[in-house]
Design a protein around this motif. Structure first.
Motif: not given
Length: 407
Positions: A183-187, A216-221, A353-367
Motif C-alpha cells: 500500500f505505502g512504498y509501492h502503490r 522510503p526514498m531508496e525503495w521508491a527510486s 502477484g498480478w504482476h503482468n497487470n501491474h507492468h501493463a498499467f503501472e499507474y493503476s491502484a488496482r492490480h
C-alpha cells in the motif's frame, strides 16, 4: 510475444479524466457534483457517497512523449540480453535516465552460455559471481550479516512458538508487508496511484521502513528504475541474470547495484519533503528501535517471531515478485518484458502477484483487474476512497486494457 500477435502499437497521448459517480436517484450525467450551498439535513450514507476517481484514458490522435532513448527499440529487437549487457557495461557509466531497447527473448534463448530456467520460457546468463571469486564491499558484508542473522533467528522459532507469538507475527506481516510495502512504498509512493492525507502517507511509509527493505526514498527510486528499464541490463534485478540474482543476489552486490540505483534524482518529489530526508538519515535507528521494543515487551520469543520470522516472510514474498513473477505465470498483456500474473503471490503478497497487470498499467491502484483476481490492497484503497481518505485513484480504462491485451 506469442506467434500471431501483432506488434504493440505506440501509445497515444495520455490525458487524465475526472469522473464522479452520481448520487442514488439523481439524474446526473456523470460530471462533477455541484457544490452544496447552505446547510442541509441530508446526511449521505455509504451507498450515496460520491466517489471521485481519476482514470487514465488513452485518446486517439496524439502521441505520448517518448522517454529519452539510447537506441531505436524496433531496430534492436533481435538483440539478446547477454549481448546488450556486454555492450552497455563496456561503454562507461550507465545513464539511468535514458532507456535502452528491450532484449529479444528468442535471441537470448539461443545464446551459447545461456540456460533455461526449470519449467519456464526464460533463458538466463549469469553475469556476476554470486559468492565465490568476487570482490565484497563493506556494505555487501553488512547486508549479508543482517540477512544471515535474521534467517539464523528462525532456528529458535520452534522453541519459542506460541499462538500469541504466531498472531504477533501475522499482525506485523500485515502491517509491514501490506500497509507498509504494498500500500505505502509501492502503490502510493513509488507509483503515485492515489493520494491520501500526509499523516496517513507518512504512517504507511513508516510501516514500510520497518520491513527492513530500505528507507522510503531508496525503495521508491530503485523501483522506478525497475519499471523504466524492466528486464534490460539497466534493471536493478532483471531475471535474465538468473533467478537468484533477481530474488536476492542483486542487493548483495553493492558495486553493481549502485551503478544502477545510486542516482536518486528520479525521486525529487520525495527529496523535497523533510520527512523522507529524515527517514533516509535515521533509517537504521528506526529498525533498532523496533527490535528493541519487541524484546522489551515480549522478550526473546517476541523478537524471534515478531522480528526474525516476520521479516523473513515479508522479505521472501517481496523478493519473489521480482523473481518468480518474472518466471512463472501467465501474461495477459503485451508488456514486452517477462512480468507474469501468478495467483499464488496474488494471495501471499496482498495482490502484488498480478504482476503482468501491474507492468501493463503501472499507474493503476488496482492490480487484480478481473473480478476473480483477489487484491486485498485494492480493497483497502477502495475503502479509503469510499470514506474520502483516498483521492485521485488511478485505474486503466477498458479501452486502454484492450489495446495491450493478447486476446
Amino acid at each position: 510475444r506469442p506467434a500471431g500477435v501483432p506488434p504493440r502499437p505506440s501509445l497515444p497521448r495520455r490525458v487524465v479524466v475526472h469522473a464522479a459517480s452520481s448520487r442514488r436517484g439523481s439524474s446526473s450525467s456523470g460530471g462533477r457534483l455541484p457544490p452544496r450551498r447552505g446547510r442541509t439535513s441530508e446526511k449521505p450514507g455509504r451507498s450515496t457517497r460520491a466517489i471521485v476517481e481519476e482514470t487514465v484514458m488513452y485518446v486517439e490522435g496524439g502521441e505520448a512523449p517518448a522517454p529519452e532513448s539510447e537506441a531505436n527499440t524496433e531496430a534492436n529487437t533481435s538483440t539478446s540480453y547477454s549481448k546488450l549487457y556486454d555492450r552497455l557495461m563496456s561503454s562507461g557509466p550507465l545513464r539511468m535516465h535514458r532507456q535502452v531497447p528491450k532484449p529479444s527473448k528468442e535471441a537470448q534463448m539461443k545464446e551459447e552460455n545461456a540456460y533455461k530456467l526449470w519449467l519456464s520460457d526464460v533463458a538466463v546468463t549469469v553475469k556476476r559471481k554470486y559468492f565465490f571469486g568476487r570482490k565484497f564491499m563493506v556494505r555487501d558484508l553488512a547486508v549479508f550479516a543482517l540477512v544471515s542473522s535474521m534467517h539464523l533467528g528462525l532456528l529458535w522459532a520452534p522453541a519459542t512458538f506460541s499462538w500469541g507469538n504466531l498472531g504477533l507475527c501475522m499482525l506485523l506481516y500485515f502491517v509491514t508487508g501490506c500497509i507498509g510495502i504494498t500500500f505505502g512504498y509501492h502503490r502510493m509512493i513509488a507509483h503515485k496511484s492515489f493520494v491520501v492525507p500526509k499523516w496517513l502517507e507518512y504512517a504507511a511509509a513508516y510501516c514500510g521502513a520497518l520491513s527492513i527493505q530500505g528507507d522510503p526514498m531508496e525503495w521508491a527510486s530503485t523501483h522506478r528504475y525497475h519499471h523504466l528499464h524492466t528486464d534490460t541490463p539497466k534493471d536493478p534485478h532483471s531475471t535474465y541474470e538468473g533467478a537468484w540474482w533477481s530474488h536476492a543476489g542483486w542487493f548483495l552486490d553493492n558495486e553493481m547495484t549502485l551503478s544502477r540505483t545510486e542516482d536518486h534524482t528520479n525521486a525529487k518529489d520525495m527529496m523535497a519533503q523533510p520527512f523522507y530526508r529524515f527517514m533516509q538519515k535515521t533509517y537504521s535507528w528506526h529498525i533498532l528501535l523496533s527490535m528493541g521494543l519487541l524484546y522489551a515487551f515480549g522478550g526473546l520469543p517476541a523478537l524471534i517471531w515478531g522480528g526474525c520470522v516476520r521479516t523473513c516472510i515479508v522479505w521472501h514474498i517481496t523478493w519473489s515478485i521480482n523473481s518468480f513473477c518474472h518466471i512463472y505465470g501467465r501474461q495477459e498483456y503485451d508488456t514486452r518484458d517477462l512480468s507474469k500474473n501468478n495467483w499464488l503471490f496474488g494471495l501471499l503478497a496482498w495482490g502484488e502477484g498480478w504482476h503482468n497487470n501491474h507492468h501493463a498499467f503501472e499507474y493503476s491502484a488496482r492490480h487484480g483487474l478481473k473480478w476473480w483476481q483477489f487484491d486485498l490492497t485494492w480493497i483497502i484503497i477502495r475503502s479509503l476512497q469510499f470514506v474520502g481518505l483516498a483521492k485521485k485513484v488511478k485505474l486503466p480504462t477498458e479501452a486502454a486494457k484492450a489495446k495491450l491485451a493478447f486476446e
